[in-house]
Structures are given as C-alpha cells and as structure tokens.
Design an enzyme around this catalytic site. Structure first.
Site, PDB file in Angstrom:
ATOM      1  N   HIS A  62       0.838  -1.221   0.000  1.00 27.34           N
ATOM      2  CA  HIS A  62       0.000   0.000   0.000  1.00 27.34           C
ATOM      3  C   HIS A  62       0.863   1.258   0.000  1.00 27.34           C
ATOM      4  O   HIS A  62       0.451   2.298   0.530  1.00 27.34           O
ATOM      5  CB  HIS A  62      -0.933   0.035   1.221  1.00 27.34           C
ATOM      6  CG  HIS A  62      -1.652  -1.242   1.469  1.00 27.34           C
ATOM      7  ND1 HIS A  62      -2.879  -1.524   0.926  1.00 27.34           N
ATOM      8  CD2 HIS A  62      -1.292  -2.353   2.185  1.00 27.34           C
ATOM      9  CE1 HIS A  62      -3.264  -2.740   1.308  1.00 27.34           C
ATOM     10  NE2 HIS A  62      -2.298  -3.258   2.060  1.00 27.34           N
TER      11      HIS A  62
ATOM     12  N   SER B  42      13.467  20.971 -18.504  1.00 26.56           N
ATOM     13  CA  SER B  42      12.282  21.831 -18.632  1.00 26.56           C
ATOM     14  C   SER B  42      12.673  23.090 -19.398  1.00 26.56           C
ATOM     15  O   SER B  42      13.782  23.615 -19.227  1.00 26.56           O
ATOM     16  CB  SER B  42      11.776  22.204 -17.239  1.00 26.56           C
ATOM     17  OG  SER B  42      11.034  23.404 -17.286  1.00 26.56           O
TER      18      SER B  42
ATOM     19  N   LYS C 260      15.450  21.499 -13.601  1.00 26.31           N
ATOM     20  CA  LYS C 260      14.737  20.231 -13.728  1.00 26.31           C
ATOM     21  C   LYS C 260      15.499  19.149 -14.479  1.00 26.31           C
ATOM     22  O   LYS C 260      16.153  19.404 -15.479  1.00 26.31           O
ATOM     23  CB  LYS C 260      13.394  20.456 -14.433  1.00 26.31           C
ATOM     24  CG  LYS C 260      12.463  21.347 -13.667  1.00 26.31           C
ATOM     25  CD  LYS C 260      11.815  20.624 -12.520  1.00 26.31           C
ATOM     26  CE  LYS C 260      10.607  19.913 -13.078  1.00 26.31           C
ATOM     27  NZ  LYS C 260       9.976  19.029 -12.189  1.00 26.31           N
TER      28      LYS C 260
ATOM     29  N   GLU D 299       7.975   8.072 -17.687  1.00 26.56           N
ATOM     30  CA  GLU D 299       6.576   8.521 -17.744  1.00 26.56           C
ATOM     31  C   GLU D 299       5.915   8.088 -19.051  1.00 26.56           C
ATOM     32  O   GLU D 299       4.743   7.710 -19.074  1.00 26.56           O
ATOM     33  CB  GLU D 299       6.515  10.040 -17.599  1.00 26.56           C
ATOM     34  CG  GLU D 299       6.843  10.476 -16.177  1.00 26.56           C
ATOM     35  CD  GLU D 299       7.128  11.966 -16.049  1.00 26.56           C
ATOM     36  OE1 GLU D 299       7.056  12.472 -14.936  1.00 26.56           O
ATOM     37  OE2 GLU D 299       7.433  12.617 -17.069  1.00 26.56           O
TER      38      GLU D 299
END
Ligand code: ARG
Length: 460
Positions: free
Chosen positions: A157, A297, A303, A310
């Site tokens: 979890h 970025s 970044k 992703e």
C-alpha cells in the site's frame, strides 16, 4: 488508379473516396516480405498440382525472390495507390511477367493470404521481441549483481512494511519479464500457420498436396545464401494444410492473444517505471537516473525529469486501447471474413513497436541506475519496519500470534504518540506491554540483515 484484384463484375469506377477509405497499404506494407513468402509457397503448390509448368514456376519464383530481396535491402517502395500490399505485389508481377502472373491467384484469396502474412509477421516479430526481453533481463541482472547487498524498506500500500533485499525487489521485474517471454513463446508455438482456405470454402487442391509440398520451400531458401539470414527464424516454422477453412480466414484469436500478451508486458514495464519514478523523487532519493535518459524543462532550469519512464507508463494505456479495439471489432462479426478485420493490423503493429522500443530504452536506462545506499540505509532506521519481527519474537516465546500482534501494535502506537523510539524506552516501560519483551533482546531485532535473513521461506 492502380489495378485491382477484382473488377470483372463492375461497370463503374470506384469512387475515389471509397478507394482511399478502403485502402490498407499505408500500414500493411509491413507485410510485404511475408506476402512474398506466402506467394513462393503458393507457386510451389500450384506447380506440384500442375496448374503451373516448371518454366512458369521458375519465372514467378525468380521474380518473387527479386521483390523479396528489394524488401530486405529496404529499397522496395510500395505503391500508395494500391488497395493493399497483396494487390501491390500481384501488380508488380503482372507488369513484369504478363500472363503467367495471372495464373498465380488460382486457388487463393486475400482472405487467406492476409492471415498467412500476418501470422508470419507475428512469429518473426515475437522472436525479435524475445531478444529485446533478454537484453532487459540482462541489464536487470547486471544491476542486481552491482547492488547485491543492499537492503531497502519493502512496501505494501506504499507504506513501510518489512525490509527486503533490493535484488529481490528488482528481481521481481525479472520474474515478470521471464513470464512474458514464456507467454509469447507459448502463443508462437500454438499459432498454426495454414494454407488452403481459399476465400472460405477451401480450394480444389488436395490437403495432401498442401502438406507435402509446402515446407520444401523453407529448406530451399535456407540453402540460398541471400536468404540465409532472413529465413533463420523459419527454422521451427511449419506450414500446415487447413483443417477448417472457414475458421482459418475468420480467426483473429492470435492477434488478440498477442496484443494481450504485449499489453501485459507494457503493464509490467509501466509498474517498473512507476517504482523508479517514485524512487527518483527528491522525497525518496533512492536512485539516480542517468542524464542520458532524462529530459529538462524549458522554463525551470533546475529540472531533470524522468520523461522516458513517464512515457513507458503512459504507453501502457495505448496498449490496453489496442487490445480493446480489436476485441470490440471482432465481437459482433458473423463468419467468415469481413472487411472490419483489416483493422486488426494497426493496433497489432503499434503494440509490437511500442513494446520493442520500451524494452530497448529501458535496457539502457536500467544499466546506468545508481542507487543511493546511505539514503536507503537511513530509511531502514524506521523501527516499524521490524514490528512483524517483534511479533515473531513473542510467538517464539509462546504468546499466541493475535495477542502478540496486539501487544506490538500497542507498543508502536505508544512510540508514535510519545515520540520515543523503542530503543530509547526503558526496559521496564517495554515490559508494561508484555512480560515476554526483553529490551536487550528485541533491540537486536532492529537489524535489516537479521530481518531479511530470518525469512527462510524464500528458496534462493
Ligand atoms: N487488406 C485486406 C485485409 O487486410 C485484405 C483482404 C481483403 N479481402 C477481401 N475479400 N476484400 O483484411
């Protein structure tokens, strides 16, 4: 307007928009090589059945091999005006050879041709994908060896659960991939490649002729040095005569099985990506992803984003969509061939392409991961990770499991509310929870190595 494989019963020209709408060459050109192979088989069968003379057979086979070579060398250019790749190759033969090419379509239909070519494409592509899976497994293996002794918090979890070896955690993904490889292998072995269905009702050529002659061409091609490499995958390749011609042209189970197996691979890769995305956050800081596998970025200069991971996570949705689209397309179709089935190819090709790309890019990314061992060790100081070991300690001292569970639960709760670590509590305080709890003994259990090594059920 390119010549069609049909037309005799039509007086009118096809509406240009219908031509465009019904065309599949823009995607089924991928089947070109496999269509050539199917035609070589067919030439052989027609020759053995005396529909073609030896001379006709040779000229057709030579021309087909020439087209095949062009395809192999990447110089074949499909004609975008043809209805599909099968029409395209037939038209080339007719332009080159004239009348003899008109004999080639005896006893065959694109309904059977398309299944043959697609199955062959699948068999070959699944074999290549096995290599991609092996490469990713090897790169996971390398990572496991490099980080052999690292112990980390295991999660259920997404909450701290019990300490586990990092090699077991990542080894889980290896297990998943090996299952994927076995699943694809199983599908490939069970996929029967048949000939002789015709449009749906079979052909006037006997099944004995099909079975007898159809595999000879494989051996011949393997002897030909030009084709040696490309026909390697056909080593275990076997073509059979059809046992139910209606089933042969109307079955797309193999497409559904393959794209579902590919959706499972993509789901596994998506979970792996998700773990790595979380682990690479500043908050976790378990792992560093190499710059070569990250992007930046346009606005925030600091970044370094895990976009590759992703996208792997995002593409899993595409794979599911591909599966659902073919399942939905098939569910209402009456027997046998219906044009709807032309639409199985884009999802199939797309699923293969995405998964193959993902496997390759992840093999590179995984190899370069750097684990932050001190940070991971820091998390192992969380005493709650050893709560189950404390329960086992009490059980070993004859406290019933459920009672032991409650006792340790109360001890942990006290630790949280008082803000005191168990290690910082006095021996007397700890005894208030159970007489069987000996501080000297239990603090020795807050040891990651001891905790993982005390789990004997794992066959290593
Ligand atoms: N391009 C078609 C497909 O992929 C070939 C079969 C067309 N057959 C027919 N009878 N219209 O399904």
């Amino acid at each position: 307007m390119a010549k069609k494989l049909w037309g005799g019963r039509f007086d009118k020209e096809t509406d240009p928009l219908v031509e465009k709408f019904t065309r599949s060459i823009q995607f089924d050109h991928k089947l070109a090589w496999y269509d050539v192979f199917g035609s070589l088989f067919h030439v052989d069968i027609l020759t053995q059945s005396r529909y073609l003379t030896q001379a006709e057979s040779t000229s057709l086979a030579d021309e087909l091999l020439k087209i095949g070579k062009e395809i192999q060398e990447g110089v074949f250019k499909e004609d975008p005006n043809c209805e599909d790749i099968h029409t395209n190759i037939q038209n080339i033969l007719e332009n080159k050879l004239g009348e003899v090419a008109l004999k080639l379509h005896m006893a065959r239909s694109r309904n059977d041709q398309v299944v043959f070519a697609t199955k062959m494409y699948c068999k070959n592509t699944m074999k290549n994908l096995q290599t991609n899976i092996e490469e990713l497994v090897l790169s996971i293996d390398k990572l496991l060896v490099e980080n052999d002794g690292i112990i980390m918090p295991g999660f259920t979890h997404m909450q701290h659960a019990q300490p586990v070896y990092l090699k077991d955690y990542l080894g889980t993904y290896k297990k998943m991939l090996l299952r994927d490889a076995a699943r694809l292998e199983y599908i490939s072995i069970n996929m029967k490649i048949t000939m002789g269905a015709g449009a749906l009702a079979g052909t006037p050529i006997s099944s004995e002729e099909y079975s007898k002659n159809v595999n000879k061409i494989i051996e011949e091609l393997q002897k030909n040095p030009d084709w040696e490499e490309t026909s390697k995958f056909m080593k275990d390749f076997k073509v059979e005569s059809t046992t139910n011609s209606l089933d042969a042209v109307s079955d797309r189970d193999f497409v559904i099985e393959i794209i579902s197996a590919l959706a499972i691979v993509a789901m596994h890769l998506s979970r792996l990506s998700e773990d790595l995305i979380i682990w690479s956050t500043q908050e976790f800081d378990f792992v560093e992803i190499d710059e070569a596998f990250c992007t930046g970025s346009s606005l925030m200069p600091q970044k370094k984003n895990p976009d590759v991971l992703e996208l792997v996570r995002g593409y899993a949705g595409r794979l599911n969509g591909n599966l659902v689209s073919v399942l939905t397309m098939m569910k209402g179709l009456p027997l046998t061939y219906n044009r709807d089935m032309q639409l199985d190819k884009e999802p199939l090709f797309n699923s293969f392409e995405i998964v193959s790309m993902e496997l390759r890019v992840l093999a590179g990314l995984i190899k370069t991961l750097k684990f932050n061992e001190p940070k991971i060790e820091e998390y192992l100081k969380d005493e709650s990770l050893y709560a189950t070991d404390l329960v086992y300690y009490l059980v070993d001292r004859k406290v019933p499991f459920k009672q032991a569970h409650t006792i340790i639960g109360e001890l942990i709760k006290y630790s949280i509310t008082s803000g005191k670590k168990i290690k910082e509590m006095s021996g007397e305080k700890i005894k208030e929870f159970s007489d069987s709890l000996n501080k000297e003994e239990i603090i020795k259990l807050f040891d990651p190595k001891k905790s993982v090594e005390s789990k004997l059920s794992i066959k290593r």
